[in-house]
Design a protein around this motif. Structure first.
Motif, mmCIF file in Angstrom:
data_model
loop_
_atom_site.group_PDB
_atom_site.id
_atom_site.type_symbol
_atom_site.label_atom_id
_atom_site.label_comp_id
_atom_site.label_asym_id
_atom_site.label_seq_id
_atom_site.Cartn_x
_atom_site.Cartn_y
_atom_site.Cartn_z
ATOM 1 N N LEU A 149 -42.520 11.570 -15.152
ATOM 2 C CA LEU A 149 -43.763 11.043 -15.721
ATOM 3 C C LEU A 149 -43.687 9.560 -16.078
ATOM 4 C CD1 LEU A 149 -45.160 13.999 -17.869
ATOM 5 C CD2 LEU A 149 -45.801 13.273 -15.561
ATOM 6 N N PRO A 150 -42.530 9.036 -16.527
ATOM 7 C CA PRO A 150 -42.483 7.593 -16.763
ATOM 8 C C PRO A 150 -42.598 6.758 -15.485
ATOM 9 C CG PRO A 150 -40.756 8.697 -18.011
ATOM 10 C CD PRO A 150 -41.310 9.695 -17.041
ATOM 11 N N ARG A 151 -42.399 7.374 -14.325
ATOM 12 C CA ARG A 151 -42.410 6.625 -13.066
ATOM 13 C C ARG A 151 -43.705 6.811 -12.279
ATOM 14 N NH1 ARG A 151 -37.096 4.999 -12.653
ATOM 15 N NH2 ARG A 151 -35.459 6.448 -13.286
ATOM 16 N N MET A 152 -44.324 7.979 -12.358
ATOM 17 C CA MET A 152 -45.504 8.277 -11.555
ATOM 18 C C MET A 152 -46.782 7.797 -12.236
ATOM 19 S SD MET A 152 -44.681 12.122 -10.145
ATOM 20 C CE MET A 152 -46.081 12.101 -9.023
ATOM 21 N N THR A 153 -47.791 7.503 -11.421
ATOM 22 C CA THR A 153 -49.087 7.159 -11.995
ATOM 23 C C THR A 153 -49.704 8.421 -12.606
ATOM 24 O OG1 THR A 153 -50.292 7.586 -9.945
ATOM 25 C CG2 THR A 153 -49.428 5.357 -10.264
ATOM 26 N N PRO A 154 -50.398 8.309 -13.735
ATOM 27 C CA PRO A 154 -50.914 9.500 -14.411
ATOM 28 C C PRO A 154 -51.855 10.338 -13.553
ATOM 29 C CG PRO A 154 -50.926 7.641 -15.914
ATOM 30 C CD PRO A 154 -50.582 7.095 -14.567
ATOM 31 N N ARG A 155 -52.750 9.695 -12.801
ATOM 32 C CA ARG A 155 -53.692 10.456 -11.978
ATOM 33 C C ARG A 155 -52.976 11.208 -10.861
ATOM 34 N NH1 ARG A 155 -58.163 11.758 -14.626
ATOM 35 N NH2 ARG A 155 -59.332 9.935 -15.355
ATOM 36 N N ALA A 156 -51.966 10.585 -10.269
ATOM 37 C CA ALA A 156 -51.211 11.261 -9.215
ATOM 38 C C ALA A 156 -50.459 12.454 -9.780
ATOM 39 C CB ALA A 156 -50.239 10.281 -8.558
ATOM 40 N N ALA A 157 -49.825 12.261 -10.923
ATOM 41 C CA ALA A 157 -49.088 13.367 -11.537
ATOM 42 C C ALA A 157 -50.027 14.527 -11.843
ATOM 43 C CB ALA A 157 -48.398 12.890 -12.811
ATOM 44 N N ALA A 158 -51.218 14.233 -12.365
ATOM 45 C CA ALA A 158 -52.173 15.289 -12.703
ATOM 46 C C ALA A 158 -52.557 16.094 -11.467
ATOM 47 C CB ALA A 158 -53.409 14.686 -13.355
ATOM 48 N N ARG A 159 -52.868 15.406 -10.384
ATOM 49 C CA ARG A 159 -53.266 16.136 -9.180
ATOM 50 C C ARG A 159 -52.125 16.989 -8.651
ATOM 51 N NH1 ARG A 159 -56.527 14.335 -3.729
ATOM 52 N NH2 ARG A 159 -56.129 16.278 -2.596
ATOM 53 N N HIS A 160 -50.933 16.414 -8.540
ATOM 54 C CA HIS A 160 -49.834 17.148 -7.923
ATOM 55 C C HIS A 160 -49.313 18.276 -8.808
ATOM 56 C CE1 HIS A 160 -50.069 14.387 -4.712
ATOM 57 N NE2 HIS A 160 -49.519 13.367 -5.342
ATOM 58 N N TYR A 161 -49.240 18.045 -10.113
ATOM 59 C CA TYR A 161 -48.802 19.106 -11.028
ATOM 60 C C TYR A 161 -49.763 20.299 -10.984
ATOM 61 C CZ TYR A 161 -45.134 16.581 -13.673
ATOM 62 O OH TYR A 161 -43.989 15.950 -14.077
ATOM 63 N N LEU A 162 -51.065 20.015 -10.935
ATOM 64 C CA LEU A 162 -52.071 21.072 -11.076
ATOM 65 C C LEU A 162 -52.390 21.789 -9.770
ATOM 66 C CD1 LEU A 162 -54.500 19.263 -13.538
ATOM 67 C CD2 LEU A 162 -52.916 21.126 -14.069
ATOM 68 N N THR A 163 -52.276 21.106 -8.635
ATOM 69 C CA THR A 163 -52.665 21.735 -7.369
ATOM 70 C C THR A 163 -51.492 22.307 -6.586
ATOM 71 O OG1 THR A 163 -52.470 19.710 -6.041
ATOM 72 C CG2 THR A 163 -54.584 20.099 -7.174
ATOM 73 N N GLY A 164 -50.302 21.735 -6.751
ATOM 74 C CA GLY A 164 -49.173 22.179 -5.937
ATOM 75 C C GLY A 164 -49.304 21.814 -4.475
ATOM 76 N N GLU A 165 -50.243 20.915 -4.159
ATOM 77 C CA GLU A 165 -50.452 20.515 -2.765
ATOM 78 C C GLU A 165 -49.233 19.780 -2.204
ATOM 79 O OE1 GLU A 165 -55.092 19.298 -2.420
ATOM 80 O OE2 GLU A 165 -53.900 18.140 -3.848
ATOM 81 N N THR A 166 -49.078 19.877 -0.888
ATOM 82 C CA THR A 166 -48.052 19.102 -0.195
ATOM 83 C C THR A 166 -48.604 17.713 0.114
ATOM 84 O OG1 THR A 166 -47.125 21.109 0.786
ATOM 85 C CG2 THR A 166 -46.576 19.017 1.846
ATOM 86 N N PHE A 167 -47.778 16.682 -0.132
ATOM 87 C CA PHE A 167 -48.216 15.315 0.179
ATOM 88 C C PHE A 167 -47.110 14.581 0.922
ATOM 89 C CE2 PHE A 167 -46.504 15.564 -4.081
ATOM 90 C CZ PHE A 167 -45.757 14.422 -4.287
ATOM 91 N N ASP A 168 -47.501 13.520 1.624
ATOM 92 C CA ASP A 168 -46.546 12.855 2.510
ATOM 93 C C ASP A 168 -45.857 11.678 1.829
ATOM 94 O OD1 ASP A 168 -48.387 10.739 2.525
ATOM 95 O OD2 ASP A 168 -49.175 11.246 4.521
ATOM 96 N N ALA A 169 -44.962 11.037 2.583
ATOM 97 C CA ALA A 169 -44.148 9.968 2.019
ATOM 98 C C ALA A 169 -44.978 8.745 1.653
ATOM 99 C CB ALA A 169 -43.045 9.588 3.001
ATOM 100 N N ALA A 170 -45.999 8.429 2.449
ATOM 101 C CA ALA A 170 -46.843 7.272 2.143
ATOM 102 C C ALA A 170 -47.527 7.465 0.794
ATOM 103 C CB ALA A 170 -47.876 7.069 3.248
ATOM 104 N N GLU A 171 -48.037 8.670 0.540
ATOM 105 C CA GLU A 171 -48.665 8.946 -0.747
ATOM 106 C C GLU A 171 -47.627 8.926 -1.866
ATOM 107 O OE1 GLU A 171 -51.590 12.193 -2.958
ATOM 108 O OE2 GLU A 171 -51.252 12.299 -0.786
ATOM 109 N N ALA A 172 -46.409 9.412 -1.586
ATOM 110 C CA ALA A 172 -45.352 9.402 -2.591
ATOM 111 C C ALA A 172 -45.009 7.976 -3.019
ATOM 112 C CB ALA A 172 -44.116 10.114 -2.057
ATOM 113 N N VAL A 173 -45.086 7.022 -2.091
ATOM 114 C CA VAL A 173 -44.872 5.617 -2.437
ATOM 115 C C VAL A 173 -45.975 5.129 -3.364
ATOM 116 C CG1 VAL A 173 -44.775 3.264 -1.536
ATOM 117 C CG2 VAL A 173 -43.567 5.096 -0.338
ATOM 118 N N THR A 174 -47.218 5.413 -3.002
ATOM 119 C CA THR A 174 -48.359 4.999 -3.821
ATOM 120 C C THR A 174 -48.290 5.600 -5.214
ATOM 121 O OG1 THR A 174 -49.755 4.811 -1.853
ATOM 122 C CG2 THR A 174 -50.887 5.011 -3.970
#
Length: 244
Positions: free
Chosen positions: A137-162
């Protein structure tokens, strides 16, 4: 047979997760071996930096549900990586799930292949990414963390950089690593250690403040009937009872 292979070349020690048949899942044994390997690197003056790599198509699938590590032991490993006196660089060429993302969060630099993918799958088995939140959480953007924590969706490396999870996505990971490792070789041991102390201070404050609470919360979640159903569904490759 060891689950963590070690190699050393020109100041760089590579620790390779080597349990591909189990998708490098975090078993008690693997976590123990990895902790011992990091301890050895910390004590070895010839080690300038550590690369955390993997065999197989999965960097780490998260906790081994059949042979899980003690949560306090896993927390200790994450903290050990964060406060390690040598920079730790993750080399990812495959899938990363759940607790494996915690390992990436603990590393200083993460280079991933463009075809790597990531997912916080905890929510789908009835638990939450509690313990791994400390380095993440100290490293990820809050909105990204919220989406990924809550949905469990798979995302790619480009999004992981963002999102702040990955430093760089590259078609050729080893080519991308070369200038990074060459630069780390040029850093003085003291300069690298003190620079890392500055970078890790906020993450370590999170461990100091929340570790006990998050370990207890994680343990209580895994003990629930809902989590037992989620883990059974995962192992049996079926939808959990709550899926609509």
């Amino acid at each position: 047979m060891t689950l963590v292979a070690t190699a050393h070349e020109r100041g760089i020690t590579t620790l390779t997760l080597d349990a591909p048949a189990k998708r490098n899942a975090l078993s008690a044994r693997l976590v123990g071996e990895l902790a011992d390997a990091f301890t050895g690197c910390a004590k070895d003056p010839s080690v300038r930096a550590v690369v955390l790599s993997h065999t197989g198509t999965t960097f780490c699938a998260g906790a081994d549900l059949k042979e899980p590590p003690n949560p306090y032991t896993f927390v200790a490993l994450l903290r050990q990586i964060v406060e390690h006196p040598k920079p730790v660089v993750a080399r990812v060429t495959g899938h990363v799930r759940a607790g494996g993302l915690g390992l990436l969060g603990a590393c200083d630099i993460v280079i991933a292949s463009t075809d790597s993918d990531f997912a916080f799958t905890e929510v789908r088995i009835g638990v939450a990414p509690a313990v791994i939140s400390m380095p993440l959480l100290p490293r990820m953007t809050p909105r990204a963390a919220a989406r990924h924590y809550l949905t469990g969706e798979t995302f790619d490396a480009a999004e992981a950089v963002t999102d702040g999870l990955v430093t760089e996505a590259a078609d050729d990971v080893d080519s991308a690593l070369t200038p990074v490792l060459d630069a780390l070789r040029r850093g003085s041991p003291q300069g690298l250690a003190e620079s890392k102390r500055l970078l890790s201070a906020r993450v370590l404050e999170t461990f100091d403040q929340y570790a006990e609470d998050l370990v207890q919360r994680s343990a209580s979640l895994f003990a629930t009937a809902e989590a037992r159903e989620g883990m059974s569904a995962f192992l049996e490759r079926r939808d959990a009872a709550w899926v609509r």
